[in-house]
Design an enzyme around this catalytic site. Structure first.
Site, PDB file in Angstrom:
ATOM      1  CB  SER A 509      -0.956  -0.034   1.203  1.00 46.11           C
ATOM      2  OG  SER A 509      -1.905   1.003   1.132  1.00 46.11           O
ATOM      3  CG  ASP A 561      -6.167  -3.463  -3.931  1.00 40.99           C
ATOM      4  OD1 ASP A 561      -6.847  -2.587  -3.356  1.00 40.99           O
ATOM      5  OD2 ASP A 561      -4.990  -3.714  -3.634  1.00 40.99           O
TER       6      ASP A 561
END
Length: 811
Positions: A509, A561
């Site tokens: 991330s 995602d």
């Protein structure tokens, strides 16, 4: 949409949103009347009790009449709120007057309650009432107070501090469009900004700045980062200032976009000219799709490497992620690593001395926490629970941490540097978003030129992550961390002083984006730097920088995602699509949300979607219009061409992208083994992530433990060719098959096997470098069928596996 205007102020609630608060108040008042009626039935009179004083009796009767009047108004408010659609607000115009009347009754209720409170506090008046009557009256007063508290909370959430300036600006803009307006203003031909508009902009920036500061008061933000707050506030105000939307409009618009995206994918599969066989996890599978050849032993070894380094990315999150990713039975495993398990008084000692926001000196930390004086630690709690989670997560790794810090601030993420003796490499692991500081780093999403020497104007990236990468680079240089780690590995293998071991930068991330930028910066000084970015942000690098990083950065994306598809430009495209969808739909907001839930798992074509949701696709639908000026389209407000929306330069995810896709088995397929989705890996382009896919899994697919599990499933749900299985299956073929094989539909058997067997890895280099990454990209296969693996076979008379071509919309 638009926001309701009351008292010359715009509120963050739509006129069709009053269905929910109106229904809540109506239900609350019905409960109040039911309680009062039960008391009256028990006493056989409309009054409370024959012994109660007249003042109290008349007060409760008056409150009953006020509640009946409120219920009548609330019913009218609910009925009016159901009228029209999201943009057609004229049928709901009487709502403002009903709210004014309801507010007047609310004020009367407040004074009436104060009068009743005075009566109740008078002990002489309440002395003659029965005890149960006293309890019921007090309970009703408390109940009314809770209902009022809910009403005040809704009003506070709906309040827009810049609403008054927004109304003034809107009136001014409307007067410019009306030639017969009594207001005559002079303005430049090419500019639509004026002093009223600038006033509204300043008010919105001030509002967002105050919100950010209140948000930061919780985390005790210090003054050196106030510029970051101002930049974030300006960015957020620019994104939202010209959008007359409320939160429920966003929910309805996203529901429409989700169904529309599925309908678009369905139509693309049906169109032969598209050459799309199916969509899996949002990825289009064509004849040119490059699947990672999971039957090749070298590819299998590289997948093991990805799992190996993903565990580092998971470990840096510390004990909170360990608790989330593991079962309660595994939580106790941390106790053998924490210090308080050996010294129960360490918590008491650290509570008085621990300052989590200050970077402590390395000498003090070494003496307090580690037996090995060569290790350094900062910012962990007194029991070193984060350090314990790293040990337990990487329990099978042969590594040694050289430097670790959990000291965090804006644009200063946590990270550690370790030497991996199994891979003989230096591993830099950067933590993703795990604190409020990290959220502010994420929000600072403007682009900034990478701090290269010399600078390249075409290489720029996410401003917050560029600053975070530069911070880590300076920390590595200041403390000579990489040199110490390299010397440690040289001592292990007795190498010469000139040998430089590979540097592997990993993260998830926010950590993945920072790791990719850090790898670009470090390659100015070290030639063998490789980055594994797990779920990196979509708005990270410019196109030139992203193309440059393909030789040494591999990004791993799971399914749908949202983060690899998330950037300012993607958000602006989503904003445009959301407003367009709301404009085209003629249904009410709550009907949209209800129907989208019903059609969430059904496959609709575009025509069926337009019919079911009353979409006027001929009115301003630009989703299928091909234009060369994408920025111009996104900058035009779909409802008002005079409003120019902000459009930022597109940024892309880094490096060569491996997308993990999951195919769920159909009813016509048999799964030998566990009935889990089959995971495959495909090579994707950076432009494949320009659109945010609305899906229930867009958040869960981003979790690091889900990515780790998907990587492991690559090795357990597919397998290499095993011809003897084809023979066995042919022997089991039913005897009553049709003579016409071309018309028969074979039933497929998907065999679950495992790659956990040992493979010869002599073809792999001794150390990780970009040559291995290039070879990994070359080990692909073209799949004319979706997920065409050697294990997807047909029950035919042939002895060799047959790949059947079919189109579906699974995904």
């Amino acid at each position: 949409m638009p926001g309701l205007v009351l008292a010359s102020r715009r509120w963050m609630i739509g006129s069709d949103d009053f269905i929910i608060p109106g229904s809540f108040l109506l239900l609350a008042h019905l409960i109040w009347i039911a309680i009062y009626a039960s008391v009256c039935v028990r006493n056989g009179t409309i009054f409370l009790h024959q012994n109660c004083p007249s003042e109290l009796t008349y007060h409760m009767l008056g409150q009953l009449l006020l509640i009946i009047a409120c219920m009548f108004l609330e019913g009218c408010i609910i009925r009016v709120s159901f009228r029209g659609s999201i943009l057609v607000t004229k049928p709901r115009s009487p709502l403002a007057y009903l709210i004014y009347i309801r507010f007047a009754l609310f004020v009367i209720q407040v004074f009436w309650e104060i009068y009743g409170l005075v009566i109740i506090l008078n002990s002489h008046v309440m002395a003659n009432c029965a005890p149960y009557i006293k309890d019921i009256i007090v309970s009703l007063k408390i109940y009314d107070s809770l209902v009022w508290l809910m009403v005040v909370s809704v009003m506070w959430c709906s309040f827009d501090p810049a609403g008054r300036s927004w109304v003034k600006m809107k009136k001014f803009q409307d007067s410019l469009k009306d030639k017969n307006s009594k207001y005559k203003y002079r303005r430049s031909r090419n500019s639509q900004r004026n002093w009223r508009h600038r006033e509204a902009i300043r008010e919105y920036e001030k509002t967002w700045d105050n919100r950010c500061r209140k948000f930061c008061c919780i985390i005790n933000l210090k003054s050196p980062r106030e510029n970051s707050l101002a930049e974030i506030a300006k960015l957020l105000s620019e994104f939202f200032r010209d959008l007359d939307v409320v939160p429920s409009d966003v929910i309805a618009g996203l529901s429409l976009i989700r169904v529309k995206q599925k309908a678009t994918r369905h139509d693309r599969v049906k169109q032969t000219e598209e050459n799309v066989y199916q969509f899996i996890s949002g990825a289009a599978i064509t004849s040119e799709t490059n699947f990672l050849d999971l039957t090749h032993p070298l590819v299998v070894q590289e997948v093991f490497n990805l799992i190996h380094y993903m565990q580092y990315s998971l470990a840096i999150y510390g004990w909170p992620m360990f608790i989330m990713a593991n079962s309660p039975a595994d939580w106790c495993k941390l106790l053998k690593h924490v210090q308080c398990a050996n010294s129960p008084f360490c918590c008491c000692r650290c509570v008085t001395q621990y300052e989590p926001h200050l970077e402590r000196s390395s000498n003090t930390v070494v003496e307090d926490y580690f037996l090995d004086s060569s290790q350094n630690d900062m910012g962990d709690n007194c029991c070193l629970c984060n350090r314990a989670a790293i040990k337990q997560t990487c329990i099978d790794h042969n590594y040694r941490i050289i430097y670790i810090t959990y000291h965090v601030a804006v644009e200063k993420p946590a990270f550690f540097v370790a030497v991996d003796y199994d891979k003989m490499a230096i591993v830099i692991t950067i933590r993703g978003t795990s604190s409020l500081y990290d959220v502010l780093t994420d929000l600072n999403a403007e682009h900034e030129i990478l701090p290269m020497d010399p600078p390249n104007d075409e290489w720029f990236g996410h401003k917050g992550m560029v600053a975070a990468a530069n911070y880590i680079r300076n920390k590595l240089s200041e403390k000579r961390i990489l040199e110490i780690a390299n010397e440690n590995l040289r001592a292990k293998e007795s190498k010469t002083n000139s040998f430089q071991y590979p540097i592997i930068v990993v993260g998830h991330s926010l950590g993945a984006g920072t790791a990719a930028i850090l790898a670009i910066l470090l390659r100015q000084f070290y030639h063998n730097v490789v980055c594994f970015a797990f779920a990196p942000p979509g708005g990270l690098l410019s196109e030139a920088a992203a193309e440059h990083s393909k030789d040494f950065v591999i990004s791993i994306v799971l399914g749908k995602d949202i983060v690899p598809r998330l950037g300012l430009h993607q958000m602006e495209k989503l904003r445009f699509d959301l407003i367009s969808a709301i404009k085209q739909c003629e249904m009410s907001k709550w009907a949209i949300i209800a129907k989208s839930c019903c059609f969430g798992k059904k496959q609709l074509s575009t025509e069926e979607f337009a019919r079911e949701f009353h979409m006027d696709l001929g009115n301003g639908d630009t989703s299928n219009v091909i234009t060369t000026d994408e920025f111009k389209n996104l900058s035009i407000h779909p409802n008002d061409a005079s409003i120019s929306l902000t459009v930022h330069t597109p940024l892309y995810p880094p490096g060569s992208i491996i997308q993990l896709v999951r195919m769920h088995p159909k009813k016509s397929e048999k799964i030998i083994g566990k009935k889990k989705p089959i995971t495959q890996a495909i090579w994707s382009d950076i432009r494949d992530f320009n659109e945010i896919l609305i899906s229930p899994t867009m958040i869960t697919d981003h979790m690091p433990d889900a990515i780790l599990e998907a990587l492991k499933s690559l090795l357990t749900t597919t397998g290499p060719q095993k011809p003897q299985r084809s023979t066995d299956l042919n022997e089991r073929q039913p005897s009553n098959t049709s003579n016409n094989d071309s018309e028969s539909v074979p039933s497929k058997i998907i065999v679950e096997t495992s790659f956990t067997d040992s493979y010869k890895t002599s073809g792999l280099g001794a150390y990780y470098d970009e040559t291995r990454l290039r070879r990994l990209r070359s080990l692909v296969r073209k799949g004319h069928a979706p997920l065409a693996t050697p294990e997807t076979i047909s029950l035919s008379s042939n002895t060799e596996p047959i790949v059947t071509v079919e189109k579906s919309t699974n995904g």
